[in-house]
Each structure stands twice: as C-alpha cells, then as structure tokens.
Design a protein around this motif. Sequence first.
Motif, PDB file in Angstrom:
ATOM      1  N   VAL A 289       0.830  -1.212   0.000  1.00 19.37           N
ATOM      2  CA  VAL A 289       0.000   0.000   0.000  1.00 19.37           C
ATOM      3  C   VAL A 289       0.863   1.261   0.000  1.00 19.37           C
ATOM      4  O   VAL A 289       0.386   2.348  -0.330  1.00 19.37           O
ATOM      5  N   TYR A 290       2.151   1.132   0.345  1.00 16.67           N
ATOM      6  CA  TYR A 290       3.049   2.291   0.365  1.00 16.67           C
ATOM      7  C   TYR A 290       3.699   2.556  -0.988  1.00 16.67           C
ATOM      8  O   TYR A 290       4.438   3.537  -1.133  1.00 16.67           O
ATOM      9  N   GLY A 291       3.445   1.707  -1.966  1.00 19.96           N
ATOM     10  CA  GLY A 291       3.931   1.934  -3.313  1.00 19.96           C
ATOM     11  C   GLY A 291       5.426   2.144  -3.385  1.00 19.96           C
ATOM     12  O   GLY A 291       6.210   1.408  -2.778  1.00 19.96           O
ATOM     13  N   ASP A 292       5.834   3.179  -4.124  1.00 17.74           N
ATOM     14  CA  ASP A 292       7.251   3.469  -4.322  1.00 17.74           C
ATOM     15  C   ASP A 292       7.760   4.584  -3.416  1.00 17.74           C
ATOM     16  O   ASP A 292       8.705   5.304  -3.770  1.00 17.74           O
ATOM     17  N   LEU A 293       7.141   4.760  -2.266  1.00 17.31           N
ATOM     18  CA  LEU A 293       7.624   5.768  -1.323  1.00 17.31           C
ATOM     19  C   LEU A 293       9.063   5.463  -0.923  1.00 17.31           C
ATOM     20  O   LEU A 293       9.492   4.312  -0.926  1.00 17.31           O
ATOM     21  N   ASN A 294       9.776   6.487  -0.558  1.00 13.02           N
ATOM     22  CA  ASN A 294      11.198   6.375  -0.282  1.00 13.02           C
ATOM     23  C   ASN A 294      11.490   6.646   1.188  1.00 13.02           C
ATOM     24  O   ASN A 294      10.792   7.437   1.826  1.00 13.02           O
TER      25      ASN A 294
ATOM     26  N   LYS B  52       2.203   5.974  10.412  1.00 13.72           N
ATOM     27  CA  LYS B  52       1.715   7.347  10.221  1.00 13.72           C
ATOM     28  C   LYS B  52       1.930   7.845   8.793  1.00 13.72           C
ATOM     29  O   LYS B  52       1.404   8.888   8.415  1.00 13.72           O
ATOM     30  N   THR B  53       2.705   7.102   8.012  1.00 13.57           N
ATOM     31  CA  THR B  53       2.941   7.467   6.619  1.00 13.57           C
ATOM     32  C   THR B  53       1.673   7.238   5.804  1.00 13.57           C
ATOM     33  O   THR B  53       1.057   6.175   5.895  1.00 13.57           O
ATOM     34  N   THR B  54       1.294   8.223   5.015  1.00 14.35           N
ATOM     35  CA  THR B  54       0.104   8.079   4.172  1.00 14.35           C
ATOM     36  C   THR B  54       0.400   7.124   3.024  1.00 14.35           C
ATOM     37  O   THR B  54       1.381   7.315   2.287  1.00 14.35           O
ATOM     38  N   PRO B  55      -0.405   6.079   2.849  1.00 11.57           N
ATOM     39  CA  PRO B  55      -0.179   5.135   1.752  1.00 11.57           C
ATOM     40  C   PRO B  55      -0.229   5.830   0.393  1.00 11.57           C
ATOM     41  O   PRO B  55      -0.932   6.826   0.205  1.00 11.57           O
ATOM     42  N   LYS B  56       0.512   5.285  -0.533  1.00 10.60           N
ATOM     43  CA  LYS B  56       0.503   5.773  -1.911  1.00 10.60           C
ATOM     44  C   LYS B  56       0.512   4.575  -2.838  1.00 10.60           C
ATOM     45  O   LYS B  56       1.507   4.300  -3.517  1.00 10.60           O
TER      46      LYS B  56
ATOM     47  N   LEU C 140      -6.723  -2.657  -1.494  1.00 16.02           N
ATOM     48  CA  LEU C 140      -6.387  -2.931  -0.092  1.00 16.02           C
ATOM     49  C   LEU C 140      -6.607  -1.689   0.768  1.00 16.02           C
ATOM     50  O   LEU C 140      -7.174  -1.772   1.859  1.00 16.02           O
ATOM     51  N   VAL C 141      -6.150  -0.542   0.292  1.00 16.43           N
ATOM     52  CA  VAL C 141      -6.330   0.707   1.047  1.00 16.43           C
ATOM     53  C   VAL C 141      -7.809   1.016   1.225  1.00 16.43           C
ATOM     54  O   VAL C 141      -8.252   1.408   2.316  1.00 16.43           O
ATOM     55  N   ALA C 142      -8.586   0.834   0.171  1.00 19.77           N
ATOM     56  CA  ALA C 142     -10.029   1.110   0.247  1.00 19.77           C
ATOM     57  C   ALA C 142     -10.706   0.186   1.256  1.00 19.77           C
ATOM     58  O   ALA C 142     -11.596   0.624   2.014  1.00 19.77           O
TER      59      ALA C 142
END
Length: 267
Positions: A115-120, A126-130, A139-141
């Motif tokens: 759900v965090y995609g390609d975040l770095n 607390k990180t907003t999923p991308k 999954l996020v929905a």
Amino acid sequence: MKNKIAVFGCGWLGLPLATTLQKQGYKINGSTTTKDKLTLLEQQSINSFLVDLNDNDFTTQLDAFLSNVDVLIINIPPRMKTGDTSSYLTKMKLVHKHSKLANVKKVIFVSSTSVYGDLNGEITEKTTPKPLTSAAKQLVAIEQLFLNDTGLKTAIIRFGGLIGNGRHPIFHLAKKDEVNNGNYPINLIDITDCISIIGLIIEKNYWNEIFNAVYPYYPSKEEYYTQIANTKGLKPPVFTHNKSNSGKKVISYNLISVKFYNFVTSV
C-alpha cells in the motif's frame, strides 16, 4: 470460554494460524475454496466451510461461516479469477455487510506493505499510503471501509514479504537473469511472527489500530538474496541499482516501539 474465531482463507498462512489458535483454546471456523481441503480442516478440529468469492452465491456460504463468530480474520489476497480489477473490493464490501448482519464485533484485515507503493525512506504507520497497483489501491479502500465503521473493532496488519514454511522469494528470483532495484532494502517477515502478531492482537485487544509487520533487518536486496541463494545452492541473479531512489524501509513502529513486541524468527 474463549471466543469463536473465523479464519477467512485457510491457505499458506491461514491454515497454520487456524490450527495454532485452535490449540490455544479458541473455537475455529475455517474457510477454503476447495472441497478436498474440508476434510483436512476437520481433522484439525476446525469447523470447515467452503467459501469462494468467485461463486455467485458466496454470501450464502459466508453467512453460515460467520454464524456466532466473535472475531473475523480476513486473509484473502486481492486475486480474483474473473479478471475484473474492481471485483475484489466489491466482494469485500459484501463481506463487510454480511459480517455486520452476523453481528461480528471484531475484524483483523490482513493487508500488505504494498500500500506504500514506491515511497522512499523510512515508513511508519503514520505514513500516508501511496498505492500504485490496482490490488494495492483496493487494499487501502478495504482498510478504510473497516476502520471507518465505528460499529466494529478493527485491526489492520500490513505484512511485508512473507517467508517460511517452504516459501521464500529467492526461489522465484533465482530463475531471473536480472533483478531491478538491488540497492533497495528488504522488508520481510516469517510466518511464525505473522501468526504470533495476529494472536497478540486478539489476546491484548489491540483494536482500531494499524500495524506494519516487518522484521527489523534491512540489508540491500542484492546483499541479502545473494547470501540466501548461496546458502540454498542456487545461482544468484544479477542485480541492477536504482540511482534515483533508495527504496522504502518499512518500520514496525507500533509493534516494536509502542507494544514492545519481540520478533520470534529472523529472516
């Protein structure tokens, strides 16, 4: 008397989870999509139910499965035979609806760090999923569907890559000539900890929370998988590096720093 728990999806993770909970004194309903597995579940003293999201009448099967259940563990990956990219979310909305009709009070939804995609960089709860893929977006929905229902007590577990019990990514990677992003850190978790964490949430009543679940060890993919390949007698693939991105390191902050969970099995 301990609660009755429904393990929705008794596959690689769900079956050993169900048997572990059963040995701990819980009454267990277990679901499978194959008739052959019904007998296997019954042999483990698990009440077995045939529930297949791909069946048109799956809600009838679902209602029997959810009868008199206190805790529902949803362990169904977002893969549907129909090829409809939205069908998983549609079916999970029906699971949510029918769990409410069955008066289920507590839900554990098995999600993924995808759900965090390609975040770095370092990623916490607390990180907003991308999410990037259709599966991750669904999954996020679904996470939000259950978390936003104030009539339910919900726990979301975002597992990293799953290993153990004969399963390891190296068996797939070793078949490739080249693997991208060799400089990215690994984010893995052993099945033993998956089961332990789910049991902990139920035992300690850790509801209405999100948990990243990744073993706190983050060597690069190249370093780690080369070592594992050599250990298993496999040919290590060639790794390329991503010069513009260092990858994500998923931190199990809530488990380790808040709940003081000690991981059981290394990766």
